[in-house]
Enzyme design. Structure first.
Site, short mmCIF file in Angstrom:
data_model
loop_
_atom_site.label_atom_id
_atom_site.label_comp_id
_atom_site.label_asym_id
_atom_site.label_seq_id
_atom_site.Cartn_x
_atom_site.Cartn_y
_atom_site.Cartn_z
N ASP A 1 -9.67 8.12 -4.99
CA ASP A 1 -8.87 8.90 -3.85
C ASP A 1 -8.62 10.40 -3.92
OD1 ASP A 1 -8.34 9.55 -1.14
OD2 ASP A 1 -6.13 9.17 -1.95
N ASP B 1 -3.60 5.69 -3.25
CA ASP B 1 -2.08 5.53 -2.93
C ASP B 1 -1.67 5.40 -1.48
OD1 ASP B 1 -2.79 8.29 -2.26
OD2 ASP B 1 -0.67 9.00 -2.50
N ASP C 1 -6.08 3.62 1.77
CA ASP C 1 -6.84 3.04 0.51
C ASP C 1 -6.56 1.41 0.64
OD1 ASP C 1 -7.67 5.77 -0.20
OD2 ASP C 1 -5.56 5.94 -0.77
#
Length: 632
Positions: free
Chosen positions: A318, A515, A519
Site C-alpha cells: 500500500d 496499515d 487493507d
C-alpha cells in the site's frame, strides 16, 4: 522425540521431572560402573536396570498420553529400545539410552526456552497498577480500570500501561523490548506512545487512548501466546515423517533379527533411532526464527506464517502509511518579502487549532516542531472543503485553497500565492489582514528507508514488487517512479486490492503490506499479510500474519531473510540428521554397530542438530542477506 508438555501426566513440572529422571539414570549408571570395576557384574547390571525403570515408566506414561491425543511420536522407539535392552540383558545399553533420553528432553527444553526468550520477555512486563488523576488527586488503580480519556502519570523506570497521548513537554522512552530499537526515543507533547515501553527520563503524563485490554501491548501479548502455542506446517509434516520413520525403524529391526538370528542387531537398530533429529530440529529452528523476528520488532504470529514468509516471491505494498508516512509534512513555504516564513506558519497553525482537518493537524505539528508559540484563534468561520477565516492576535487571518483566499483578500505579492502542480502535493494559501502572505506546500513524503528496503527485499528473493494504492493514478505513479517499482496500481477500492492480490498469486506466493482498514481484506487473502501495527488499525493487525511493531519498514526485509534462513536450517538439520541416523541403523543391522555405541552415536547426532537449529537465533549477516534468495 516429540515435544514434551510442560507438565507430566503424574503432575510433576516438566523441568523438575526431567532433572529427577536424569539424576536417577546417571546415578544408576555411575553406581553400576563402580560395581563393574570391582568385579560385581551381577549387581552392576541390577543397578543399571533399576536406574532405567523410572525413565521407562515416565516415557510409557507420556507415550500413552500422546497416543490418546492422536500423536504418534518416536518416543515409542525409545520405549521399545529400553524395554528390549532390559529383556535381552543389555541393562548397560538400556541405562545409557535412559540417560540420553532424559538428557535429550532437557536439552530440547533448554533449546526451546532459549529460542523463545525474546518472546517470553514481552510477557508480564507491565505492572498491575498505574497512577491515575481523579478530581485533581492521584490514585493507584489496577490497569484494568483505566478507560479511554483517563490522565495517567508515568514515573521514571515504569512501563507505560496503556496506549496514550503525551500531555507533558517531553518523554524519553526505551522501546527496545517492544520494537527492537536500541537507542532511547524522545517524544514530545501530542505524540502517541505505545504501551509496553519503559520511561527512562523525567516523570510525564499521558491521556489514555484506549483501555489496557485494547492496547498495543495487550495485543502483542495475545499474538505471542498464539505464536508459542502454534505448530508450523513443517512441524506437522515432521510428525507425519516421524510416523514413517517409526515404521521404517521397526521394519529394519525385525528384518535384522530375522535375517541374522541375533536379537541384539534389532536392539542396536532401535537404539540408534532414539530419538529422531526430524522431531528435534524443526520446532527449535522455527521457534528460533519467530523469536529472532520478535527481537527486531517484527512479530510473526505463528510458525506457519514464518514458513510462508520464507517462500514469498511477490510483494504488494500500500502507499499511504506504508511506503509513505501517512501524514502530511511541510515541504516548502513561499512568502512575501514583508513577512518571515515561520511567522506565516505560526498564524496559519494558530488559526488551524479550531479545525479538525488532517492538514490542520499537519500545520500544528510542524509549528510545535519549530518551537513556535501558538495563540488561541477568535471569531473562526470554517467553510468545509475551502478554508478558514478568523482572528489571531487581533489580526484577520484566512487560510485555505488559493481561490478561497484570493476571494477574501485584496492584494498579494508576486510568487507568494501559487498552486502546486507536482503530484502528491497540496498548497495552502495564507492571507493576513487582507493581504496574501504566502503559500505552505505540504506532501506525504516517501519513507527515507523505502528504497533501501525494497532493494533488500529483491536481494532476499522477492522477484516482483507492486504498488497498490487508493490514491489517484498520477500520485501513485509518482511514488512508484520515485521508488523504481515495476507495477503501479492506483484508484483501487478494497475489493480491487483483493483482486490484485489474487491475480499476483500466478507469479508465486504473495505478501501484502498495509496499515489501514481498507487493507484488511487484502491482508487476509494474501499468503502473508503484513500490518504496520505501530500506527496501523486494529483491523489490519488482526487480519495480518505479521505485525511490525515499529513505524519503519526495515524489520520486514530482515524478517524475510530470517524466515528463509530458519526454514533452510530446519530442512538442513532434518536431512543431515536423518541421513546419519539411517546410515547408523544400516550399520547396526549388519552388525557393525553394537547397541551401546549406537546409543552414544545417536546422542551426538541429536546434540548436533539442536545446536545447528539454534543458529536461526543469530542475526543475519551480509552474506545471509546477499544469499537470501538461495536459502530455501
Amino acid at each position: 522425540m516429540t515435544a514434551a508438555s510442560n507438565t507430566h501426566p503424574i503432575g510433576f513440572p516438566f523441568k523438575q521431572r526431567g532433572l529427577l529422571l536424569l539424576f536417577f539414570a546417571v546415578a544408576g549408571l555411575s553406581i553400576g560402573l563402580v560395581l563393574a570395576v570391582f568385579g560385581n557384574l551381577a549387581n552392576a547390571r541390577l543397578a543399571w536396570g533399576i536406574a532405567t525403570l523410572p525413565v521407562l515408566t515416565a516415557l510409557l506414561l507420556q507415550t500413552l498420553n500422546s497416543l490418546r491425543r492422536g500423536d504418534f511420536g518416536l518416543d515409542i522407539v525409545a520405549a521399545l529400545s529400553m524395554s528390549f535392552a532390559l529383556w535381552f540383558g543389555e541393562s548397560l545399553a538400556a541405562d545409557v539410552v535412559a540417560v540420553m533420553y532424559a538428557g535429550g528432553q532437557l536439552l530440547e527444553e533448554f533449546a526451546s526456552s532459549r529460542a523463545a526468550r525474546e518472546m517470553t520477555a514481552l510477557m508480564g512486563r507491565v505492572a498491575g497498577t498505574a497512577f491515575r488523576y481523579k478530581h485533581g488527586l492521584l490514585e493507584e488503580v489496577p490497569i484494568t480500570e483505566i478507560a479511554a480519556g483517563d490522565r495517567i502519570m508515568i514515573r521514571q523506570g515504569e512501563v507505560v500501561p496503556v496506549d496514550g497521548t503525551i500531555l507533558s513537554d517531553r518523554a524519553v522512552l526505551d522501546q527496545s523490548a517492544l520494537t527492537g530499537e536500541a537507542l532511547p526515543v524522545d517524544h514530545h507533547n501530542g505524540d502517541e506512545v505505545l504501551s509496553g515501553t519503559t520511561s527512562i527520563g523525567p516523570v510525564f503524563e499521558i491521556r489514555a487512548l484506549r483501555p489496557a485490554a485494547d492496547s498495543t501491548y495487550a495485543a502483542v501479548v495475545r499474538l505471542v501466546e498464539k505464536a508459542q502455542n502454534s505448530k508450523a506446517p513443517m512441524a506437522r509434516l515432521a510428525d507425519r515423517y516421524g510416523l514413517a520413520f517409526l515404521i521404517l525403524t521397526v521394519f529394519m529391526a525385525c528384518a535384522a533379527w530375522f535375517l541374522s538370528g541375533d536379537p541384539r542387531r534389532a536392539l542396536a537398530v532401535l537404539v540408534i533411532a532414539t530419538p529422531c533429529p526430524l522431531i528435534l530440529a524443526v520446532p527449535v529452528a522455527i521457534m528460533s526464527g519467530v523469536s529472532r523476528c520478535a527481537s527486531i520488532g517484527c512479530l510473526v504470529k505463528d510458525g506457519g506464517v514464518l514458513e510462508a514468509l520464507s517462500r514469498v516471491r511477490v510483494a504488494i505494498l500500500d502507499k499511504t502509511g506504508t511506503l509513505t508516512h501517512g501524514r502530511a509534512r511541510i515541504v516548502a513555504i513561499g512568502n512575501a518579502n514583508w513577512i518571515e516564513k515561520d511567522e506565516i506558519l505560526r498564524f496559519a497553525a494558530s488559526l488551524d487549532q479550531a479545525s479538525s482537518h488532517v492538514m490542520a493537524a499537519a500545520l500544528i505539528t510542524a509549528a510545535h516542531e519549530r518551537g513556535l508559540r501558538l495563540t488561541p484563534p477568535d471569531d473562526v468561520e470554517e467553510i468545509a472543503g475551502s478554508g478558514l477565516d478568523g482572528r489571531v492576535d487581533g489580526r484577520r487571518v484566512v487560510i485555505g485553497s488559493g481561490s478561497f483566499v484570493k476571494g477574501r483578500s485584496s492584494d498579494g505579492s508576486p510568487g507568494a500565492c501559487s498552486e502546486s502542480h507536482r503530484p502528491g502535493e497540496v498548497a495552502v494559501t495564507v492571507a493576513i489582514d487582507g493581504v496574501i502572505a504566502g503559500t505552505i506546500v505540504l506532501a506525504d513524503p516517501v519513507r527515507s528507508e523505502a528504497i533501501t528496503v525494497l532493494e533488500r527485499m529483491r536481494r532476499a528473493g522477492v522477484g516482483r514488487i507492486v504498488l497498490a494504492s487508493g490514491d489517484r493514478n498520477d500520485i501513485a505513479s509518482h511514488v512508484g517512479n520515485t521508488l523504481g517499482i515495476e507495477q503501479v496500481l492506483g484508484e483501487l477500492t478494497p475489493a480491487s486490492k483483493v483482486e490484485a492480490v489474487i491475480a499476483a498469486k500466478s507469479f508465486g506466493p504473495v505478501m501484502m503490506v498495509g496499515d489501514g482498514v481498507n487493507d484488511a481484506p487484502a491482508l487476509a487473502v494474501a499468503d502473508v499479510g503484513v500490518a504496520l501495527g505501530a500506527r496501523g488499525t486494529a483491523a489490519s493487525s488482526e487480519a495480518a500474519g505479521v505485525v511490525l511493531l515499529v513505524d519503519r519498514l526495515d524489520p520486514l526485509a530482515d524478517a524475510i531473510v530470517i524466515a528463509r534462513r530458519a526454514v533452510g536450517i530446519a530442512r538442513q538439520s532434518v536431512i543431515v540428521g536423518l541421513s546419519l541416523s539411517v546410515a547408523g541403523m544400516c550399520a547396526a543391522a549388519f552388525g557393525y554397530l553394537p547397541p551401546l555405541q549406537g546409543a552414544l552415536l545417536q546422542e551426538v547426532i541429536d546434540v548436533a542438530v539442536i545446536l545447528n537449529a539454534l543458529r536461526a537465533l543469530a542475526r543475519p549477516d551480509d552474506a545471509d542477506i546477499a544469499a537470501g534468495g538461495a536459502l530455501d
